[in-house]
Scaffold this motif. Structure first.
Motif, short mmCIF file in Angstrom:
data_model
loop_
_atom_site.label_atom_id
_atom_site.label_comp_id
_atom_site.label_asym_id
_atom_site.label_seq_id
_atom_site.Cartn_x
_atom_site.Cartn_y
_atom_site.Cartn_z
N VAL A 189 46.37 -17.15 -57.27
CA VAL A 189 46.10 -16.22 -58.36
C VAL A 189 45.38 -15.00 -57.80
O VAL A 189 44.53 -15.12 -56.91
N SER A 190 45.74 -13.84 -58.29
CA SER A 190 45.04 -12.61 -57.95
C SER A 190 44.69 -11.90 -59.24
O SER A 190 45.58 -11.41 -59.95
N VAL A 191 43.42 -11.89 -59.58
CA VAL A 191 42.95 -11.26 -60.81
C VAL A 191 42.40 -9.88 -60.47
O VAL A 191 41.26 -9.74 -60.03
N GLY A 192 43.21 -8.87 -60.61
CA GLY A 192 42.77 -7.50 -60.35
C GLY A 192 42.39 -7.22 -58.91
O GLY A 192 41.66 -6.28 -58.65
N GLU A 193 42.89 -7.98 -57.95
CA GLU A 193 42.49 -7.78 -56.55
C GLU A 193 43.30 -6.68 -55.87
O GLU A 193 42.81 -6.01 -54.96
N ALA A 194 44.56 -6.51 -56.29
CA ALA A 194 45.39 -5.44 -55.74
C ALA A 194 45.45 -4.24 -56.67
O ALA A 194 45.51 -3.10 -56.24
N ASP A 195 45.40 -4.51 -57.97
CA ASP A 195 45.40 -3.48 -59.00
C ASP A 195 44.53 -3.99 -60.14
O ASP A 195 44.76 -5.11 -60.62
N PRO A 196 43.54 -3.24 -60.58
CA PRO A 196 42.61 -3.76 -61.58
C PRO A 196 43.25 -4.11 -62.91
O PRO A 196 42.69 -4.89 -63.68
N ALA A 197 44.43 -3.59 -63.18
CA ALA A 197 45.06 -3.82 -64.48
C ALA A 197 45.92 -5.07 -64.52
O ALA A 197 46.34 -5.49 -65.60
N PHE A 198 46.21 -5.67 -63.36
CA PHE A 198 47.18 -6.76 -63.32
C PHE A 198 46.60 -8.05 -62.74
O PHE A 198 45.80 -8.02 -61.80
N THR A 199 47.07 -9.17 -63.29
CA THR A 199 46.83 -10.49 -62.72
C THR A 199 48.18 -11.07 -62.31
O THR A 199 49.16 -10.95 -63.04
N CYS A 200 48.21 -11.68 -61.14
CA CYS A 200 49.46 -12.25 -60.61
C CYS A 200 49.26 -13.72 -60.28
O CYS A 200 48.17 -14.13 -59.85
N LEU A 201 50.31 -14.50 -60.46
CA LEU A 201 50.34 -15.90 -60.06
C LEU A 201 51.54 -16.08 -59.14
O LEU A 201 52.59 -15.47 -59.35
N ALA A 202 51.40 -16.95 -58.14
CA ALA A 202 52.50 -17.17 -57.20
C ALA A 202 52.43 -18.56 -56.61
O ALA A 202 51.36 -19.18 -56.54
N LEU A 203 53.59 -19.05 -56.19
CA LEU A 203 53.66 -20.28 -55.41
C LEU A 203 54.86 -20.20 -54.49
O LEU A 203 55.79 -19.43 -54.71
N THR A 204 54.81 -20.97 -53.42
CA THR A 204 55.92 -20.95 -52.47
C THR A 204 57.06 -21.80 -53.01
O THR A 204 56.85 -22.76 -53.75
N LEU A 205 58.27 -21.42 -52.61
CA LEU A 205 59.46 -22.14 -53.06
C LEU A 205 59.72 -23.33 -52.14
O LEU A 205 59.66 -23.20 -50.92
N PRO A 206 60.04 -24.48 -52.70
CA PRO A 206 60.30 -25.67 -51.89
C PRO A 206 61.71 -25.65 -51.32
O PRO A 206 62.52 -24.76 -51.62
N GLY A 207 62.00 -26.64 -50.48
CA GLY A 207 63.36 -26.81 -49.97
C GLY A 207 63.52 -26.31 -48.57
O GLY A 207 62.68 -25.59 -48.03
N PRO A 208 64.64 -26.65 -47.93
CA PRO A 208 64.89 -26.23 -46.55
C PRO A 208 65.06 -24.72 -46.47
O PRO A 208 65.70 -24.10 -47.30
N GLN A 209 64.46 -24.14 -45.45
CA GLN A 209 64.52 -22.69 -45.27
C GLN A 209 64.70 -22.37 -43.79
O GLN A 209 64.53 -23.23 -42.93
N GLU A 210 65.05 -21.13 -43.53
CA GLU A 210 65.18 -20.67 -42.15
C GLU A 210 63.87 -20.90 -41.41
O GLU A 210 62.78 -20.69 -41.95
N ALA A 211 63.97 -21.33 -40.15
CA ALA A 211 62.77 -21.60 -39.36
C ALA A 211 61.87 -20.37 -39.31
O ALA A 211 62.32 -19.27 -38.99
N GLY A 212 60.60 -20.56 -39.63
CA GLY A 212 59.64 -19.46 -39.57
C GLY A 212 59.60 -18.60 -40.80
O GLY A 212 58.76 -17.70 -40.90
N ALA A 213 60.48 -18.84 -41.78
CA ALA A 213 60.50 -18.05 -43.01
C ALA A 213 59.89 -18.85 -44.15
O ALA A 213 60.06 -20.06 -44.23
N VAL A 214 59.17 -18.16 -45.02
CA VAL A 214 58.59 -18.78 -46.22
C VAL A 214 58.88 -17.85 -47.39
O VAL A 214 58.77 -16.62 -47.26
#
Length: 245
Positions: A189-214
């Motif tokens: 979660v980022s509550v106003g850390e990049a822009d004071p007006a916005f809150t963002c939520l994020a999570l990484t996507l599961p499953g097989p991926q290219e080596a070294g990529a997330v």
């Protein structure tokens, strides 16, 4: 005398960057001045760029050409972790009312690959392109938390930890503690850390991926709106990442 070799390439790319970032058409004389070359060199570089469709000459100056949308389409296709990611972003936007994003770490670079935010929305602080504020964004923190410590430190050493708002974490020690929390709870979660007006939520996507990529999925909302329904936004994000939205 037209430049050749690496300097020629660098100036051609600089011209393309100037045309792309300009609010309107740019004359050759203005482009020459901005990239620091003669007018004849500017024309020498603009010729092949126009021929290949990267720029278009209009009565008022040069604008991005028809090749640019195709490049963006291919960029998104090659970075897409699974088929249907763009459609997933649309479903997440409808479920939350906020803008949705696909962000990826690949080759030492963090990039906002795709978003539901209109390209005309200049007020949106998370436009597609290279991300240099990973320490302050939810998608950045989710990706950094998933990286090996050496890769994480390399990224932060290169990009720094600039203070963007009063809430931005600028201490490496505090960020490591924050990333440990991200790993423990499974989302960032980022509550106003990049822009004071916005809150963002994020999570990484599961499953097989290219080596070294997330890859990460995220949503941004005006902070006041997020505070009214934080659990609903997080639930929608988790369902989207699990493919059940």
């Amino acid at each position: 005398m037209p430049q050749s070799g690496p300097q020629w390439v660098d100036r051609a790319l600089a011209i393309l960057d100037e045309v792309a970032s300009s609010p309107g058409p740019l004359a050759a004389k203005a482009l020459a001045r901005r990239v620091g070359c003669s007018l004849s060199t500017a024309y020498h570089l603009l010729g092949p760029l126009a021929e290949r469709g990267y720029v278009t000459r209009t009565a008022r100056g040069y604008v991005p050409g028809p090749r640019i949308p195709a490049l963006h389409r291919e960029f998104r296709r090659q970075w897409e972790p699974a088929a249907g990611t763009a459609e997933l972003l649309g479903r997440l936007r409808r479920a939350t009312g906020g803008e949705a994003y696909h962000t990826a770490y690949r080759g030492g670079v963090i990039t906002v690959v795709d978003t539901t935010a209109p390209v005309t929305d200049t007020a949106n602080p998370f436009a597609p392109g290279r991300e240099t504020r990973a320490h302050a964004t939810a998608h950045g923190k989710a990706l950094l938390a998933a990286l090996p410590r050496t890769a994480r430190r390399r990224y932060l050493d290169e990009h720094g930890m600039a203070r963007l708002t009063a809430a931005t974490i600028t201490s490496a020690e505090l960020l490591e503690a924050e990333l440990a929390r991200v790993r423990g709870q499974g989302f960032a979660v980022s509550v106003g850390e990049a822009d004071p007006a916005f809150t963002c939520l994020a999570l990484t996507l599961p499953g097989p991926q290219e080596a070294g990529a997330v890859h990460a999925l995220s949503v941004s909302l005006p902070t006041e709106e997020y505070r009214r329904r934080p659990q609903a936004a997080r639930l929608a994000l988790e369902r989207a990442a699990a493919g059940s939205l």
